[in-house]
Design a protein around this motif. Sequence first.
Motif, PDB file in Angstrom:
ATOM      1  N   SER A   1     -41.939 -75.655 -31.462  1.00  0.00           N
ATOM      2  CA  SER A   1     -42.649 -74.512 -30.884  1.00  0.00           C
ATOM      3  C   SER A   1     -43.678 -74.990 -29.869  1.00  0.00           C
ATOM      4  CB  SER A   1     -43.371 -73.742 -31.992  1.00  0.00           C
ATOM      5  OG  SER A   1     -44.398 -74.551 -32.567  1.00  0.00           O
ATOM      6  N   THR A   2     -44.009 -76.264 -29.928  1.00  0.00           N
ATOM      7  CA  THR A   2     -45.098 -76.855 -29.152  1.00  0.00           C
ATOM      8  C   THR A   2     -44.622 -78.127 -28.456  1.00  0.00           C
ATOM      9  OG1 THR A   2     -47.322 -77.823 -29.356  1.00  0.00           O
ATOM     10  CG2 THR A   2     -45.833 -78.140 -31.214  1.00  0.00           C
ATOM     11  N   SER A   3     -45.401 -78.580 -27.493  1.00  0.00           N
ATOM     12  CA  SER A   3     -45.140 -79.882 -26.861  1.00  0.00           C
ATOM     13  C   SER A   3     -46.122 -80.936 -27.359  1.00  0.00           C
ATOM     14  CB  SER A   3     -45.234 -79.767 -25.339  1.00  0.00           C
ATOM     15  OG  SER A   3     -44.193 -78.952 -24.833  1.00  0.00           O
ATOM     16  N   LYS A   4     -46.893 -80.585 -28.391  1.00  0.00           N
ATOM     17  CA  LYS A   4     -47.889 -81.487 -28.933  1.00  0.00           C
ATOM     18  C   LYS A   4     -47.308 -82.278 -30.100  1.00  0.00           C
ATOM     19  CE  LYS A   4     -52.521 -81.479 -31.020  1.00  0.00           C
ATOM     20  NZ  LYS A   4     -53.616 -80.604 -31.533  1.00  0.00           N
ATOM     21  N   ALA A   5     -47.446 -83.607 -30.055  1.00  0.00           N
ATOM     22  CA  ALA A   5     -46.961 -84.450 -31.148  1.00  0.00           C
ATOM     23  C   ALA A   5     -47.753 -84.171 -32.418  1.00  0.00           C
ATOM     24  CB  ALA A   5     -47.083 -85.919 -30.770  1.00  0.00           C
ATOM     25  N   ASP A   6     -47.119 -84.378 -33.560  1.00  0.00           N
ATOM     26  CA  ASP A   6     -47.854 -84.191 -34.806  1.00  0.00           C
ATOM     27  C   ASP A   6     -48.900 -85.293 -34.950  1.00  0.00           C
ATOM     28  OD1 ASP A   6     -46.999 -86.020 -37.491  1.00  0.00           O
ATOM     29  OD2 ASP A   6     -45.723 -86.225 -35.731  1.00  0.00           O
ATOM     30  N   SER A   7     -49.944 -84.993 -35.719  1.00  0.00           N
ATOM     31  CA  SER A   7     -51.089 -85.900 -35.777  1.00  0.00           C
ATOM     32  C   SER A   7     -50.915 -87.028 -36.783  1.00  0.00           C
ATOM     33  CB  SER A   7     -52.361 -85.113 -36.125  1.00  0.00           C
ATOM     34  OG  SER A   7     -52.206 -84.453 -37.374  1.00  0.00           O
ATOM     35  N   PHE A   8     -49.913 -86.959 -37.657  1.00  0.00           N
ATOM     36  CA  PHE A   8     -49.746 -88.004 -38.667  1.00  0.00           C
ATOM     37  C   PHE A   8     -48.850 -89.130 -38.157  1.00  0.00           C
ATOM     38  CE2 PHE A   8     -47.996 -89.282 -43.046  1.00  0.00           C
ATOM     39  CZ  PHE A   8     -49.032 -90.174 -43.254  1.00  0.00           C
ATOM     40  N   HIS A   9     -47.597 -88.813 -37.837  1.00  0.00           N
ATOM     41  CA  HIS A   9     -46.680 -89.841 -37.342  1.00  0.00           C
ATOM     42  C   HIS A   9     -46.702 -89.962 -35.816  1.00  0.00           C
ATOM     43  CE1 HIS A   9     -45.017 -89.968 -41.351  1.00  0.00           C
ATOM     44  NE2 HIS A   9     -44.641 -88.711 -41.281  1.00  0.00           N
ATOM     45  N   GLY A  10     -47.179 -88.924 -35.143  1.00  0.00           N
ATOM     46  CA  GLY A  10     -47.129 -88.931 -33.682  1.00  0.00           C
ATOM     47  C   GLY A  10     -45.734 -88.725 -33.146  1.00  0.00           C
TER      48      GLY A  10
ATOM     49  N   SER B   1     -42.727-100.748 -47.507  1.00  0.00           N
ATOM     50  CA  SER B   1     -41.392-101.350 -47.598  1.00  0.00           C
ATOM     51  C   SER B   1     -40.312-100.466 -47.003  1.00  0.00           C
ATOM     52  CB  SER B   1     -41.062-101.649 -49.066  1.00  0.00           C
ATOM     53  OG  SER B   1     -41.928-102.639 -49.576  1.00  0.00           O
ATOM     54  N   SER B   2     -40.538 -99.162 -46.945  1.00  0.00           N
ATOM     55  CA  SER B   2     -39.544 -98.267 -46.341  1.00  0.00           C
ATOM     56  C   SER B   2     -40.051 -97.644 -45.047  1.00  0.00           C
ATOM     57  CB  SER B   2     -39.133 -97.163 -47.324  1.00  0.00           C
ATOM     58  OG  SER B   2     -40.259 -96.454 -47.779  1.00  0.00           O
ATOM     59  N   TYR B   3     -41.372 -97.555 -44.889  1.00  0.00           N
ATOM     60  CA  TYR B   3     -41.911 -96.890 -43.703  1.00  0.00           C
ATOM     61  C   TYR B   3     -41.623 -97.667 -42.427  1.00  0.00           C
ATOM     62  CZ  TYR B   3     -45.117 -94.047 -40.910  1.00  0.00           C
ATOM     63  OH  TYR B   3     -45.641 -93.208 -39.961  1.00  0.00           O
ATOM     64  N   ASP B   4     -41.301 -98.965 -42.550  1.00  0.00           N
ATOM     65  CA  ASP B   4     -41.007 -99.739 -41.339  1.00  0.00           C
ATOM     66  C   ASP B   4     -39.833 -99.155 -40.560  1.00  0.00           C
ATOM     67  OD1 ASP B   4     -39.079-100.452 -43.177  1.00  0.00           O
ATOM     68  OD2 ASP B   4     -39.403-102.607 -43.030  1.00  0.00           O
ATOM     69  N   SER B   5     -38.965 -98.380 -41.226  1.00  0.00           N
ATOM     70  CA  SER B   5     -37.845 -97.736 -40.536  1.00  0.00           C
ATOM     71  C   SER B   5     -38.316 -96.713 -39.515  1.00  0.00           C
ATOM     72  CB  SER B   5     -36.926 -97.038 -41.545  1.00  0.00           C
ATOM     73  OG  SER B   5     -36.288 -97.965 -42.379  1.00  0.00           O
ATOM     74  N   MET B   6     -39.556 -96.257 -39.646  1.00  0.00           N
ATOM     75  CA  MET B   6     -40.072 -95.221 -38.751  1.00  0.00           C
ATOM     76  C   MET B   6     -40.968 -95.771 -37.648  1.00  0.00           C
ATOM     77  SD  MET B   6     -40.949 -91.965 -41.214  1.00  0.00           S
ATOM     78  CE  MET B   6     -41.613 -91.083 -39.789  1.00  0.00           C
ATOM     79  N   LEU B   7     -41.099 -97.086 -37.563  1.00  0.00           N
ATOM     80  CA  LEU B   7     -42.065 -97.643 -36.616  1.00  0.00           C
ATOM     81  C   LEU B   7     -41.812 -97.211 -35.176  1.00  0.00           C
ATOM     82  CD1 LEU B   7     -42.696-101.247 -37.971  1.00  0.00           C
ATOM     83  CD2 LEU B   7     -44.352 -99.384 -37.741  1.00  0.00           C
ATOM     84  N   SER B   8     -40.569 -97.031 -34.793  1.00  0.00           N
ATOM     85  CA  SER B   8     -40.264 -96.638 -33.415  1.00  0.00           C
ATOM     86  C   SER B   8     -40.180 -95.128 -33.239  1.00  0.00           C
ATOM     87  CB  SER B   8     -38.935 -97.270 -32.975  1.00  0.00           C
ATOM     88  OG  SER B   8     -37.863 -96.794 -33.787  1.00  0.00           O
ATOM     89  N   SER B   9     -40.449 -94.377 -34.299  1.00  0.00           N
ATOM     90  CA  SER B   9     -40.249 -92.922 -34.236  1.00  0.00           C
ATOM     91  C   SER B   9     -41.407 -92.176 -33.588  1.00  0.00           C
ATOM     92  CB  SER B   9     -40.023 -92.356 -35.642  1.00  0.00           C
ATOM     93  OG  SER B   9     -38.805 -92.814 -36.181  1.00  0.00           O
ATOM     94  N   GLY B  10     -42.626 -92.671 -33.758  1.00  0.00           N
ATOM     95  CA  GLY B  10     -43.779 -91.946 -33.238  1.00  0.00           C
ATOM     96  C   GLY B  10     -44.844 -92.876 -32.714  1.00  0.00           C
ATOM     97  N   ASN B  11     -45.839 -92.295 -32.039  1.00  0.00           N
ATOM     98  CA  ASN B  11     -46.879 -93.139 -31.446  1.00  0.00           C
ATOM     99  C   ASN B  11     -48.058 -93.384 -32.384  1.00  0.00           C
ATOM    100  OD1 ASN B  11     -48.326 -90.706 -31.321  1.00  0.00           O
ATOM    101  ND2 ASN B  11     -47.778 -90.343 -29.164  1.00  0.00           N
ATOM    102  N   ARG B  12     -47.958 -92.908 -33.641  1.00  0.00           N
ATOM    103  CA  ARG B  12     -48.997 -93.202 -34.626  1.00  0.00           C
ATOM    104  C   ARG B  12     -48.438 -93.923 -35.855  1.00  0.00           C
ATOM    105  NH1 ARG B  12     -50.337 -87.897 -32.760  1.00  0.00           N
ATOM    106  NH2 ARG B  12     -52.267 -87.941 -31.533  1.00  0.00           N
ATOM    107  N   THR B  13     -47.181 -94.280 -35.802  1.00  0.00           N
ATOM    108  CA  THR B  13     -46.556 -94.910 -36.966  1.00  0.00           C
ATOM    109  C   THR B  13     -47.088 -96.325 -37.213  1.00  0.00           C
ATOM    110  OG1 THR B  13     -44.705 -95.520 -35.530  1.00  0.00           O
ATOM    111  CG2 THR B  13     -44.429 -93.547 -36.888  1.00  0.00           C
ATOM    112  N   LEU B  14     -47.428 -97.043 -36.171  1.00  0.00           N
ATOM    113  CA  LEU B  14     -47.986 -98.391 -36.366  1.00  0.00           C
ATOM    114  C   LEU B  14     -49.325 -98.298 -37.087  1.00  0.00           C
ATOM    115  CD1 LEU B  14     -47.882-101.430 -35.998  1.00  0.00           C
ATOM    116  CD2 LEU B  14     -48.866-101.129 -33.701  1.00  0.00           C
ATOM    117  N   ARG B  15     -50.135 -97.324 -36.710  1.00  0.00           N
ATOM    118  CA  ARG B  15     -51.403 -97.110 -37.417  1.00  0.00           C
ATOM    119  C   ARG B  15     -51.152 -96.890 -38.908  1.00  0.00           C
ATOM    120  NH1 ARG B  15     -53.644 -91.246 -36.802  1.00  0.00           N
ATOM    121  NH2 ARG B  15     -51.802 -91.028 -38.148  1.00  0.00           N
TER     122      ARG B  15
END
Length: 497
Positions: free
Chosen positions: A126-135, A293-307
């Motif tokens: 609905s928006t063009s704004k990334a979510d604040s958790f995963h980005g 151990s599983s979240y590393d699969s999402m590292l390239s998914s958003g701009n806040r995942t590394l955080r």
Amino acid sequence: MAVENDIIFQPLKFRNLTVKNRFFRSNISGRFDNYDGSGNPARVNWEEKFARGGVGAIISSFVPVTIKGRIVPNYATISSDDRIPFWREVGHRVHQYDCKFIMQLSHSGRQQDIQGVENSKIRLSSTSKADSFHGLKCKAMTETQIQETVAAFAQGARRAKAAGLDGVELHGANGYLITQFLSSGINDRTDGYGGSLRNRYRFLHEVINAVRKEVGDDFHFQCKISAVDYNNAIIPTEKTGNTLEDTLQICQWMEDDGIDGIHVSVGSIFPHPMNPPGTFPLKGPFSTDDAKSSYDSMLSSGNRTLRNYLLFSCQWLFPVFNALWYRIPNKLQKAHPQPPVTADSITAEDLDPKFRKEFPLETVKEMLRLHQGVSLRNAKAVKDTVNVPVICTGGFQQASFIRQAINSGFCDAVSMARMLVANNDLPHQFAAGKDISDRPCTYCNKCLLNTIENPLGCYEWARFPDYDTMIAEVMSVFDPPPYPLASEANDASVLSA
């Protein structure tokens, strides 16, 4: 109490559907299916074991109405007619146990954890704004894309009915696409789909009307919704999102539009500090015990995942994450220190001795006090507002608690997910006179964090004799295998000779 006189085993009647008891398996599933969105025998095995365990109805896990609307690859979809035979087989296997099967029609919107190769373009929302958790980056849908998505929901419902399933549920909760339109904390549109609550409801209104037009007035149709968004639960600077009062108005509109039942949850993202209730696993003796151990699969998914990965990996940062994650749950616990209904007291004898070594009686009692029935007060407000049956989700695993919730008018039925992953046969245990399983769910949420990379199952090792037994139980979803074992095939050939 005799089962036939117990409210939790009484049938629940909707306008077009009767469920044999008050237990619904809530939407939960792992990446069991084929990458292209076609179904796999493991999915059939998964659903069948809950039907065999005694629930009255199964609400399928998130079933995408389009490939672009999936959360991750390897989830069975309902995006084309060639998916119908698979879902017909799922329904057939479930129906053998006098269990109903309700397909949850879903679209991820921006909340797409792993896009997959088919979805190289930016997520639609609905928006063009990334979510604040995963980005997770996204782009606001055009009106043409909105209408295409409305039509996809309607076609998904048509296919579910053609497959002989018992009904459909719209996933309008927990941060997925419908939430992204409904929530004042997410929807920042300035056209007819944004702004006022009525405008933000427009997308859901159009989906409901399109589905009802496609399936007719005699097919069960319910919706899952978050009673309160708590959109700022993780990031305090975010907008709070929809209030309970907003949701009560939405529920009235849904009833006017022809919805047959309402499934009450909480939260504008998934996972959310309030849903599923419990703890966030950060460390333990096994790799399956911690989020990193599983979240590393999402590292390239958003701009806040590394955080997030650093928060999950560095022990000196755990207090920072915990302060954010438990801020809203702790605040609500102070406001309501006791559950809205009471349950029978459990004793040490109710618990397995080995389990009790890791989770003593007082610890289990405290877990139940904190996490069981977290959405009941909201569900009662919904039930007091509408005239259709209300299902409530949120940590239920004690028969006396569920019984009291229904008898006191908080809800008409409960849905359970993790509790049934831990104890597939929990309804049968209740029918046999148990108030709680001797190895109950610990609200650890390891099952959900593992499912990004690993097969879904209970990863609470304290519930099992040892780690290998735990893994064998997790892997049981792949049994029976899609093809007979060599020894079975040889036996069959001998018999046919």
